[in-house]
Design a protein around this motif. Structure first.
Motif, PDB file in Angstrom:
ATOM      1  N   VAL A  63       0.862  -1.177   0.000  1.00  0.00           N
ATOM      2  CA  VAL A  63       0.000   0.000   0.000  1.00  0.00           C
ATOM      3  C   VAL A  63       0.898   1.227   0.000  1.00  0.00           C
ATOM      4  O   VAL A  63       1.712   1.415   0.904  1.00  0.00           O
ATOM      5  CB  VAL A  63      -0.932   0.008   1.229  1.00  0.00           C
ATOM      6  CG1 VAL A  63      -1.735   1.297   1.273  1.00  0.00           C
ATOM      7  CG2 VAL A  63      -1.846  -1.200   1.214  1.00  0.00           C
ATOM      8  N   GLY A  64       0.774   2.040  -1.053  1.00  0.00           N
ATOM      9  CA  GLY A  64       1.566   3.265  -1.147  1.00  0.00           C
ATOM     10  C   GLY A  64       0.953   4.392  -0.348  1.00  0.00           C
ATOM     11  O   GLY A  64       1.633   5.110   0.380  1.00  0.00           O
ATOM     12  N   SER A  65      -0.358   4.541  -0.478  1.00  0.00           N
ATOM     13  CA  SER A  65      -1.067   5.568   0.286  1.00  0.00           C
ATOM     14  C   SER A  65      -2.531   5.179   0.403  1.00  0.00           C
ATOM     15  O   SER A  65      -3.066   4.442  -0.418  1.00  0.00           O
ATOM     16  CB  SER A  65      -0.940   6.936  -0.392  1.00  0.00           C
ATOM     17  OG  SER A  65      -1.607   6.925  -1.642  1.00  0.00           O
ATOM     18  N   CYS A  66      -3.145   5.680   1.452  1.00  0.00           N
ATOM     19  CA  CYS A  66      -4.574   5.482   1.686  1.00  0.00           C
ATOM     20  C   CYS A  66      -5.082   6.760   2.333  1.00  0.00           C
ATOM     21  O   CYS A  66      -4.790   7.029   3.495  1.00  0.00           O
ATOM     22  CB  CYS A  66      -4.814   4.273   2.580  1.00  0.00           C
ATOM     23  SG  CYS A  66      -6.573   3.942   2.851  1.00  0.00           S
ATOM     24  N   GLU A  67      -5.806   7.557   1.554  1.00  0.00           N
ATOM     25  CA  GLU A  67      -6.252   8.864   2.038  1.00  0.00           C
ATOM     26  C   GLU A  67      -7.742   9.025   1.834  1.00  0.00           C
ATOM     27  O   GLU A  67      -8.318   8.445   0.913  1.00  0.00           O
ATOM     28  CB  GLU A  67      -5.525   9.961   1.268  1.00  0.00           C
ATOM     29  CG  GLU A  67      -4.019   9.882   1.377  1.00  0.00           C
ATOM     30  CD  GLU A  67      -3.312  10.821   0.412  1.00  0.00           C
ATOM     31  OE1 GLU A  67      -3.958  11.325  -0.530  1.00  0.00           O
ATOM     32  OE2 GLU A  67      -2.115  11.040   0.607  1.00  0.00           O
TER      33      GLU A  67
END
Length: 79
Positions: A63-67
């Motif tokens: 997971v690179g990002s979760c926004e």
């Protein structure tokens, strides 16, 4: 609790391919799980193959990002 729209970036480690996925989920953890499943499906990898690689200590996705998405609107269902 209503679902919230998240923007999640998943990277396939072997190829460096990024998947940018927008989805509704109850929380960030569930959004990451679902986004990883969608990336797995897009790469045509079976759950058995993922399990085999994990057993060998090989990570497949990260997971690179979760926004939270700034756009929380629901898709319209007009026909």
């Amino acid at each position: 609790m209503p679902n919230t729209r998240f923007n999640v970036t998943i990277r396939r480690l072997s190829t460096g391919t990024d998947f940018h996925i927008s989805l509704f989920a109850a929380d960030a953890e569930k959004a990451c799980e679902r986004a990883t499943e969608r990336a797995r499906f897009a790469c045509k990898l079976t759950r058995a193959k993922i399990a085999e690689l994990h057993d060998k200590g090989i990570a497949v996705f990260r997971v690179g990002s979760c926004e939270l998405s700034p756009d929380q609107s629901r898709p319209s269902l007009s026909y």
